[in-house]
Each structure stands twice: as structure tokens, then as C-alpha cells.
Design an enzyme around this catalytic site. Structure first.
Site, mmCIF file in Angstrom:
data_model
loop_
_atom_site.group_PDB
_atom_site.id
_atom_site.type_symbol
_atom_site.label_atom_id
_atom_site.label_comp_id
_atom_site.label_asym_id
_atom_site.label_seq_id
_atom_site.Cartn_x
_atom_site.Cartn_y
_atom_site.Cartn_z
ATOM 1 N N ARG A 161 -61.640 16.408 -36.431
ATOM 2 C CA ARG A 161 -60.942 16.867 -37.644
ATOM 3 C C ARG A 161 -60.196 18.177 -37.391
ATOM 4 O O ARG A 161 -59.157 18.440 -37.996
ATOM 5 C CB ARG A 161 -61.949 16.991 -38.803
ATOM 6 N N TYR B 50 -39.265 14.226 -55.614
ATOM 7 C CA TYR B 50 -39.960 12.952 -55.380
ATOM 8 C C TYR B 50 -41.044 12.788 -56.448
ATOM 9 O O TYR B 50 -41.836 13.712 -56.678
ATOM 10 C CB TYR B 50 -40.574 12.984 -53.978
ATOM 11 N N ASP C 243 -38.522 19.955 -48.821
ATOM 12 C CA ASP C 243 -38.884 18.582 -48.457
ATOM 13 C C ASP C 243 -37.675 17.992 -47.737
ATOM 14 O O ASP C 243 -36.643 17.724 -48.352
ATOM 15 C CB ASP C 243 -39.246 17.785 -49.718
ATOM 16 N N LYS D 195 -41.785 7.931 -43.639
ATOM 17 C CA LYS D 195 -40.428 7.465 -43.887
ATOM 18 C C LYS D 195 -39.625 7.421 -42.582
ATOM 19 O O LYS D 195 -40.015 6.720 -41.672
ATOM 20 C CB LYS D 195 -39.799 8.349 -44.970
HETATM 21 C C1 LIG Z 1 -42.518 9.307 -49.692
HETATM 22 C C2 LIG Z 1 -42.151 10.708 -49.954
HETATM 23 C C3 LIG Z 1 -43.133 11.698 -50.096
HETATM 24 C C4 LIG Z 1 -44.622 11.378 -50.057
HETATM 25 O O1 LIG Z 1 -45.028 10.829 -48.856
HETATM 26 P P1 LIG Z 1 -46.331 9.869 -48.762
HETATM 27 O O2 LIG Z 1 -46.519 9.668 -47.304
HETATM 28 O O3 LIG Z 1 -46.019 8.631 -49.531
HETATM 29 O O4 LIG Z 1 -47.456 10.620 -49.386
HETATM 30 C C5 LIG Z 1 -42.708 13.003 -50.303
HETATM 31 N N1 LIG Z 1 -41.396 13.318 -50.386
HETATM 32 C C6 LIG Z 1 -40.422 12.384 -50.256
HETATM 33 C C7 LIG Z 1 -38.995 12.800 -50.353
HETATM 34 C C8 LIG Z 1 -40.759 11.059 -50.047
HETATM 35 O O5 LIG Z 1 -39.791 10.146 -49.941
#
Ligand SMILES: *Cc1c(COP(=O)(O)O)cnc(C)c1O
Length: 381
Positions: free
Chosen positions: A54, A106, A179, A204
């Protein structure tokens, strides 16, 4: 004296970041180290930097090093999901802290902020990021701990001037998180524009194959805040598995070619949709008609593979066209090799400003003519 080497292009850096042949075997691909515990010697000393899974793991280290290099940061921390990374950032703040979010954040981050961290004591404030002075006004209105930027933001791809907002935030002592999931490290470098930390849902575009969930934070400085969030990673325990780290690292290596193709195809799809009579609006920063085009040109190196359109016949028209698509899969998520289409309002919380007429597209690696053909046929029903 050997010739000084020119600095490398991001495409090259993406391939080589965090990669060196295995010292014991020469293996070029990184190993997946699954061990959760590491043995001490007779003197009770650990032979290397690892103690327990961890805390740190060699495969996770390789991913973190690659992400830090790509985002031009000092240190990166990997998490089990994008929202686990967001959780760690928000947990680092004291109860009572005021945090600014864009309206187009998001929707998972919006729900996290309001349903988890609101009751916990944070004060989330949503600003209309379409107004270029909204952040500065909200920063001036009350002491603010953190300014959250998502640019381009979901799902209308509103572009925020990162350098300008970072300057206003820092002048008042607030920290800035960006982000960068949609823009990717290839398309935008928020730390170079003044952000303190970059967040990625590696689920993503970085993972890129719709088969692994992950998140990451990349810090501009290896400072006390980075150390505090490293403690939250270690003690909160929302860490990715070694296999997930390996998959994300494997996906990362092809990001430059995937991102270039997705940007190119998205531009063509956006231009096609912009001239279609069934469409009332197209949201894509690569279109000169997009409100954020000039800022995007200044701070981005590619407008991303994400775009949205609004159907002239509202919700009914949007759902009917969606139902007629054959190549685009009707699914959430983004940045994968396959193209996706989604009625965004269906999956977002009811308090988001997303219109019912909106369909979000994530452009994959299919031939753009085939994608345009699919959309043309679906829009004619
Ligand atoms: C999908 C996404 C998240 C969250 O990611 P997860 O892996 O689903 O928790 C945060 N910000 C953006 C812009 C996203 O597209």
C-alpha cells in the site's frame, strides 16, 4: 565535448518516461511486481525503498515517474480512480475551506463535493466558467482555499484561461488544481501555466482502452502539500493495483498517436456537425466559432477528441439520433480507442446545467469518414 542534445518532443518523452531496462534481466518492458510485502535482512534492514504494497510498489513507481515527467511536475501519486485522486485533494483541506468549482465540472466531482465534502465541512461554490471574470470575482468575494479548474470542461468544453485564473488564485493565497483528463498531458501543460497540481482520470485517454480504472495527481513542487497528500494515498489506501498500474503505463505509451488521431477526427466531425441542419449547436474548442477558441489556441496543443452537439428537436431528437447510431457505442466514459456517444443529462446529477438536447461524443480511432457516415445516417431519422 559532445554536442548538446536538443530537448525531446513530448511524443518521445511519452515513450521513454520512467522506462529503463530491468537491472537483473535486461527486460525492456516493465515487470508487474505483485508483492505486497518486502523482506528485511538479518540486520532488520530493508534492501530497497519498499516495505509494504500500500505504501509503494515498483510498478506504481514506474507509472508515477512517467506521469510526473509528462506533466513536467516534481512528483506524481497514482490512485485507484480519478475520483479517489479528487478525494485526496479535498481531504487535504480543513473543514470550513471554501473551494471554487466550475459549473461544468465533471459531474462525479460535483457530487463528491456536494454530497460527501459538503456535510464534512467544505464549502463548495460553483462559478459560471463561461464568464471569463467569474473566477476572479468569486476569488475576490471571500477567502478561498482551492480553485478547481477543468478545461475544457464537461460536456460543453468551456475553455478557462488557466494562467489568468492561477494568477488571481495565487494573489489571494488559494491553490489551483487542474483536471487535465480531457486535454491529456499531450494537449496541455497546466503546471507550466501556473497550476499547483494536475489531476487525471487515467481511466480515460491515458489508459486509453476502456479496460482499467485509475487516477493520478502530479504536483508542481515536492512540498508539504504533496507530502500530506502522499500520506492520504498511503493511509486512505485508495491505491491502484500493480496490474492496473502496468495497464495504464502500457496505454500511456501510445497516447501521442491516439491523441493526434482523435484531435484530427474530432475536428472533422465537429465541422460536419456544424453544417448540419438538425443540429442547433456544436461544442468543440477547435471550431473558430467556439467561445474559448482563442484561449484554447494559446494554451492547448490539440483540442482533444471530445465534442458535443445539441439537437434542434431537443431531448426527443437527441435520443432518436443516439438510438440510430451503429458505429458509436452508446456508453459513458471517454478517451478510449472506440467512439462513444451519450445523452449526458441521463447520467449526470439533476443539478448540472447540461441541456436535454445535448449528445456527447468521444472520438476513437475509427476512420473519420465512417464516423461521419454513421452520424449522417443517424441524424436523418
Ligand atoms: C472520468 C472523469 C473523472 C473521474 O474518474 P474515475 O476514474 O471515473 O473516478 C474525473 N474527471 C474527468 C474529467 C473525467 O472524465
Amino acid at each position: 565535448m559532445p554536442e548538446p542534445r536538443p530537448s525531446l518532443h513530448p511524443d518521445t518523452t511519452t515513450l521513454h518516461a520512467g522506462l529503463s531496462p530491468d537491472a537483473a534481466t535486461g527486460a525492456l518492458a516493465p515487470a508487474i511486481q505483485m508483492a505486497t510485502t518486502f523482506a528485511r535482512d538479518a540486520e532488520n534492514a530493508l534492501p530497497g525503498p519498499y516495505l509494504y504494497g500500500r505504501y509503494a510498489n515498483p510498478t506504481r513507481d514506474a507509472l508515477e515517474q512517467a506521469l510526473a515527467t509528462l506533466e513536467q511536475g516534481a512528483v506524481a501519486r497514482a490512485f485507484a480512480s480519478g475520483l479517489a485522486a479528487a478525494t485526496a485533494v479535498l481531504q487535504s483541506l480543513a473543514p470550513g475551506a471554501r473551494v471554487l468549482f466550475p459549473e461544468g465540472v465533471y459531474s462525479g466531482v460535483r457530487s463528491l463535493a456536494t454530497t460527501v465534502f459538503g456535510p464534512w465541512g467544505l464549502v463548495p461554490v460553483f462559478v459560471d466558467e463561461r464568464n471569463p471574470t467569474a473566477y476572479a470575482e468569486a476569488i475576490a468575494a471571500a477567502p478561498t482555499a482551492l480553485v478547481w479548474i477543468e478545461s475544457p470542461s464537461n460536456p460543453r468544453w468551456v475553455v478557462t484561461d488557466i494562467a489568468a485564473v492561477a494568477k488571481a488564485a495565487h494573489a489571494s493565497g488559494a491553490r489551483v488544481v487542474v483536471d487535465n483528463t480531457v486535454a491529456t498531458p499531450l494537449g496541455q501543460s497546466p503546471l507550466a501555466l501556473g497550476a499547483d497540481v494536475v489531476l487525471h482520470a487515467t481511466t480515460k485517454a491515458i489508459g486509453g482502452h476502456s479496460d482499467v480504472t485509475g487516477g493520478a495527481l502530479v504536483f508542481a513542487r515536492d512540498d508539504a502539500w504533496a507530502a500530506q497528500i502522499t500520506e492520504l494515498q498511503k493511509l486512505g489506501g485508495a491505491v491502484p493495483s500493480p496490474f492496473d498500474c502496468w495497464l495504464i503505463l502500457r496505454g500511456l505509451r501510445t497516447l501521442p498517436v491516439r491523441f493526434a488521431r482523435q484531435c484530427e477526427s474530432a475536428q472533422r466531425v465537429a465541422e460536419f456537425l456544424a453544417s448540419h441542419p438538425a443540429i442547433s449547436a456544436v461544442h468543440y474548442p477547435g471550431l473558430p466559432s467556439h467561445a474559448g477558441h482563442a484561449v484554447a489556441e494559446k494554451q492547448m496543443r490539440g483540442f482533444s477528441g471530445m465534442l458535443s452537439f445539441e439537437h434542434a428537436r431537443g431531448r426527443e431528437g437527441a435520443l432518436r439520433s443516439l438510438g440510430a447510431l451503429r458505429l458509436f457505442a452508446r456508453a459513458t466514459s471517454l478517451g478510449g480507442v472506440e467512439s462513444l456517444a451519450e445523452h449526458r443529462k441521463t447520467v449526470e446529477s439533476p443539478d448540472t446545467p447540461t441541456p436535454e438536447s445535448l449528445v456527447r461524443l468521444s472520438i476513437g480511432l475509427e476512420h473519420p469518414d465512417d464516423l461521419i457516415g454513421d452520424l449522417r445516417a443517424a441524424l436523418s431519422v
